[in-house]
Enzyme design. Sequence first.
Site, PDB file in Angstrom:
ATOM      1  N   LYS A  22      41.604  49.674  43.876  1.00 58.31           N
ATOM      2  CA  LYS A  22      40.207  49.068  43.604  1.00 58.31           C
ATOM      3  C   LYS A  22      39.969  47.678  44.801  1.00 58.31           C
ATOM      4  O   LYS A  22      39.196  47.780  45.529  1.00 58.31           O
ATOM      5  CB  LYS A  22      39.900  48.396  42.390  1.00 58.31           C
ATOM      6  CG  LYS A  22      38.855  47.373  41.977  1.00 58.31           C
ATOM      7  CD  LYS A  22      38.751  47.003  40.816  1.00 58.31           C
ATOM      8  CE  LYS A  22      37.932  46.056  40.371  1.00 58.31           C
ATOM      9  NZ  LYS A  22      38.475  44.614  41.188  1.00 58.31           N
ATOM     10  N   ASN A  23      41.008  46.790  44.827  1.00 57.97           N
ATOM     11  CA  ASN A  23      40.967  45.681  45.491  1.00 57.97           C
ATOM     12  C   ASN A  23      41.305  45.984  46.966  1.00 57.97           C
ATOM     13  O   ASN A  23      40.981  45.026  47.784  1.00 57.97           O
ATOM     14  CB  ASN A  23      41.872  44.652  45.113  1.00 57.97           C
ATOM     15  CG  ASN A  23      41.620  43.938  43.603  1.00 57.97           C
ATOM     16  OD1 ASN A  23      40.245  44.208  43.124  1.00 57.97           O
ATOM     17  ND2 ASN A  23      42.422  43.476  42.868  1.00 57.97           N
ATOM     18  N   CYS A 116      33.666  40.032  37.400  1.00 56.52           N
ATOM     19  CA  CYS A 116      33.845  39.507  36.104  1.00 56.52           C
ATOM     20  C   CYS A 116      33.846  38.069  36.085  1.00 56.52           C
ATOM     21  O   CYS A 116      34.054  37.195  37.087  1.00 56.52           O
ATOM     22  CB  CYS A 116      35.565  39.653  35.726  1.00 56.52           C
ATOM     23  SG  CYS A 116      35.867  41.438  35.691  1.00 56.52           S
ATOM     24  N   ARG A 121      33.573  30.478  39.984  1.00 55.99           N
ATOM     25  CA  ARG A 121      34.177  31.354  41.477  1.00 55.99           C
ATOM     26  C   ARG A 121      33.407  30.832  42.343  1.00 55.99           C
ATOM     27  O   ARG A 121      32.424  31.494  43.032  1.00 55.99           O
ATOM     28  CB  ARG A 121      33.835  32.846  40.843  1.00 55.99           C
ATOM     29  CG  ARG A 121      34.771  33.349  40.098  1.00 55.99           C
ATOM     30  CD  ARG A 121      34.816  34.625  39.816  1.00 55.99           C
ATOM     31  NE  ARG A 121      35.891  35.509  40.569  1.00 55.99           N
ATOM     32  CZ  ARG A 121      36.155  36.603  40.487  1.00 55.99           C
ATOM     33  NH1 ARG A 121      35.531  37.260  39.383  1.00 55.99           N
ATOM     34  NH2 ARG A 121      36.882  37.289  41.247  1.00 55.99           N
ATOM     35  N   ASP A 302      45.628  39.335  38.041  1.00 50.90           N
ATOM     36  CA  ASP A 302      45.035  40.483  37.515  1.00 50.90           C
ATOM     37  C   ASP A 302      46.050  41.262  36.323  1.00 50.90           C
ATOM     38  O   ASP A 302      45.606  42.206  35.867  1.00 50.90           O
ATOM     39  CB  ASP A 302      44.713  41.444  38.738  1.00 50.90           C
ATOM     40  CG  ASP A 302      43.569  41.216  39.509  1.00 50.90           C
ATOM     41  OD1 ASP A 302      42.887  40.176  38.746  1.00 50.90           O
ATOM     42  OD2 ASP A 302      43.191  41.691  40.333  1.00 50.90           O
ATOM     43  N   ARG A 394      35.010  50.019  35.716  1.00 48.04           N
ATOM     44  CA  ARG A 394      34.632  49.290  36.890  1.00 48.04           C
ATOM     45  C   ARG A 394      36.207  49.439  37.762  1.00 48.04           C
ATOM     46  O   ARG A 394      35.993  49.368  39.084  1.00 48.04           O
ATOM     47  CB  ARG A 394      34.528  47.848  36.587  1.00 48.04           C
ATOM     48  CG  ARG A 394      33.365  47.310  36.066  1.00 48.04           C
ATOM     49  CD  ARG A 394      33.202  45.739  36.236  1.00 48.04           C
ATOM     50  NE  ARG A 394      33.703  45.377  37.630  1.00 48.04           N
ATOM     51  CZ  ARG A 394      34.185  44.229  37.701  1.00 48.04           C
ATOM     52  NH1 ARG A 394      34.471  43.403  36.797  1.00 48.04           N
ATOM     53  NH2 ARG A 394      34.603  43.792  38.728  1.00 48.04           N
TER      54      ARG A 394
HETATM   55  C1  UD1 Z   1      41.099  37.104  43.057  1.00 55.49           C
HETATM   56  C2  UD1 Z   1      42.737  37.169  43.097  1.00 55.49           C
HETATM   57  C3  UD1 Z   1      43.118  38.465  43.618  1.00 55.49           C
HETATM   58  C4  UD1 Z   1      42.468  39.381  42.937  1.00 55.49           C
HETATM   59  C5  UD1 Z   1      41.145  39.305  42.428  1.00 55.49           C
HETATM   60  C6  UD1 Z   1      40.495  40.203  41.563  1.00 55.49           C
HETATM   61  C7  UD1 Z   1      44.518  35.484  43.976  1.00 55.49           C
HETATM   62  C8  UD1 Z   1      44.642  34.523  44.875  1.00 55.49           C
HETATM   63  N1  UD1 Z   1      43.176  36.029  44.195  1.00 55.49           N
HETATM   64  O1  UD1 Z   1      40.853  37.365  44.495  1.00 55.49           O
HETATM   65  O2  UD1 Z   1      44.629  38.435  43.636  1.00 55.49           O
HETATM   66  O3  UD1 Z   1      42.799  40.759  42.991  1.00 55.49           O
HETATM   67  O4  UD1 Z   1      40.758  38.029  42.207  1.00 55.49           O
HETATM   68  O5  UD1 Z   1      40.608  39.773  40.089  1.00 55.49           O
HETATM   69  O6  UD1 Z   1      45.047  35.741  43.237  1.00 55.49           O
HETATM   70  N2  UD1 Z   1      38.126  29.766  45.194  1.00 55.49           N
HETATM   71  C9  UD1 Z   1      37.384  28.454  45.756  1.00 55.49           C
HETATM   72  N3  UD1 Z   1      36.367  28.457  46.547  1.00 55.49           N
HETATM   73  C10 UD1 Z   1      36.230  29.966  47.273  1.00 55.49           C
HETATM   74  C11 UD1 Z   1      37.060  30.993  46.921  1.00 55.49           C
HETATM   75  C12 UD1 Z   1      37.915  30.853  45.836  1.00 55.49           C
HETATM   76  O7  UD1 Z   1      37.750  27.592  44.917  1.00 55.49           O
HETATM   77  O8  UD1 Z   1      35.574  29.546  48.074  1.00 55.49           O
HETATM   78  C13 UD1 Z   1      38.896  29.881  43.923  1.00 55.49           C
HETATM   79  C14 UD1 Z   1      38.496  30.850  43.005  1.00 55.49           C
HETATM   80  O9  UD1 Z   1      37.647  30.195  42.105  1.00 55.49           O
HETATM   81  C15 UD1 Z   1      39.979  31.014  42.504  1.00 55.49           C
HETATM   82  C16 UD1 Z   1      40.697  31.090  43.484  1.00 55.49           C
HETATM   83  O10 UD1 Z   1      40.166  30.242  44.671  1.00 55.49           O
HETATM   84  O11 UD1 Z   1      40.107  30.040  41.288  1.00 55.49           O
HETATM   85  C17 UD1 Z   1      41.216  32.547  43.878  1.00 55.49           C
HETATM   86  O12 UD1 Z   1      40.001  33.065  44.441  1.00 55.49           O
HETATM   87  P1  UD1 Z   1      40.121  33.984  45.603  1.00 55.49           P
HETATM   88  O13 UD1 Z   1      41.276  34.735  45.947  1.00 55.49           O
HETATM   89  O14 UD1 Z   1      38.989  33.976  46.489  1.00 55.49           O
HETATM   90  O15 UD1 Z   1      39.554  35.256  44.591  1.00 55.49           O
HETATM   91  P2  UD1 Z   1      39.386  36.975  44.776  1.00 55.49           P
HETATM   92  O16 UD1 Z   1      39.119  36.958  46.183  1.00 55.49           O
HETATM   93  O17 UD1 Z   1      38.224  37.366  43.620  1.00 55.49           O
END
Ligand code: UD1
Length: 413
Positions: A22-23, A116, A121, A302, A394
């Site tokens: 998925k990711n 989610c 975020r 995850d 999802r």
């Molecule tokens: C994250 C997970 C990823 C997982 C996906 C789905 C990590 C590092 N990332 O990716 O492995 O597959 O969720 O659940 O494990 N953040 C900020 N500002 C930003 C972007 C991110 O503060 O602009 C923070 C987020 O709030 C969070 C952390 O950084 O606390 C990780 O975020 P990010 O890696 O961007 O999240 P995803 O890409 O959703």
Amino acid sequence: MDTIYITGGRPLGGTLAVQGSKNAVLPILAATAAIPGRFALRNCPAIRDLDVTRALLEGLGLKTRFSQGLVTVDSRGPLGSAPDPAPAGKLRSSVLLLGALLARLGEADIPLPGGCVLGTRPLDIHLTALKTLGVQICPENCRLLCRGRPAGGTVILPYPSVGATENLMLAALGSAGPVRIIGAAREPEIRDLAAFLAACGARITGAGTPCLRIVPAPLHGAVHRILPDRMEAATWLCAAAAAGGTLTLTDLYPDQLRPVLEALRLAGCEITETDTSLTLQAGPLRGAGTVVTGPYPAFPTDAQATLMAALLRGSGVTLFQETVFSDRFRHIPALRAMGARIETAGDLARVRGVSALQGAEVTATDLRGAAAMVIAALAADGESKIHDAWHLDRGYSDFIQRLRSIGAEAHST
Ligand code: UD1
């Protein structure tokens, strides 16, 4: 699926081929909007997030098809720059269209994304980095109005955000000069995106390291096979650890699951590996010590909920520290309702194994939290009902059928 009914206490057994990731598939689909061409993506999972992403792409003018694990995309026609807010609101990865559309059109009107609810975020890392590269970004009425292709240069990420790294990789495809991303995420899904973009003609070096470099190059369509889903694999392994039995997974790379395998071994499971398969034999469970989630190659956030659910029964204690998301313990009340002993304080959760769990009626809160409730239900005595089971659609293809195929007593409405 609305509700899943599970009668626990039956060991699992058999073999499952792991689905495509998925990711990995969602960012790669977003990337097809950046490049005019025809694409064939193999090993795609039949999941709702993929359907939503296709709807988003079609709304922009791309043509897509999905059948038997193969997604084809034709992005050669004219493209809109404003994704439909309804599908975008269902999916965090919709924000990746920002980078893709900037690369292709030099403009994007992006609705704020969904996905989610795991605490705040924010997008500050994405936006600050794009601004550093010269993109103009103006927030307006729940949309981000973005103008200008990146000028090229170096960005330093304060945290290895997966989404920000992907967004920058996509935006850099349309950049006037080379882009260097320092502090980039190193997840296998980043490497899969880089492999796909390389097949499209992109010149990318350093994927899988903290320093990525993208040099502008002519781009075209490509054929690509999506990486196996390490999070689906972790879910089935945790299910077998919790319910007991022996389960074999094929079509995966065990190396990408190292911290999950280490935790399960520590907890008493025997795991044998080849380069592309695994067999887990469950044993009496003890604790797995301390599990701290973090960016790859640390323990994946995850798999935190699913491993927690696997370790509710047994003799030991496991301490979880969730460092990635601020609100990723939403599954814990449901696990407690099944008899789990879990204490929480801030980003810590301490699980003390109990001798038995009881089936309960619970409501899923998010994708991996829902999987955790299923795993606990498999290990519990009696029947459990899990409402809002649509969360599972999802990210897991044919969830109930696959669960039943390995011996679970489960059905859904
Ligand atoms: C994250 C997970 C990823 C997982 C996906 C789905 C990590 C590092 N990332 O990716 O492995 O597959 O969720 O659940 O494990 N953040 C900020 N500002 C930003 C972007 C991110 O503060 O602009 C923070 C987020 O709030 C969070 C952390 O950084 O606390 C990780 O975020 P990010 O890696 O961007 O999240 P995803 O890409 O959703």
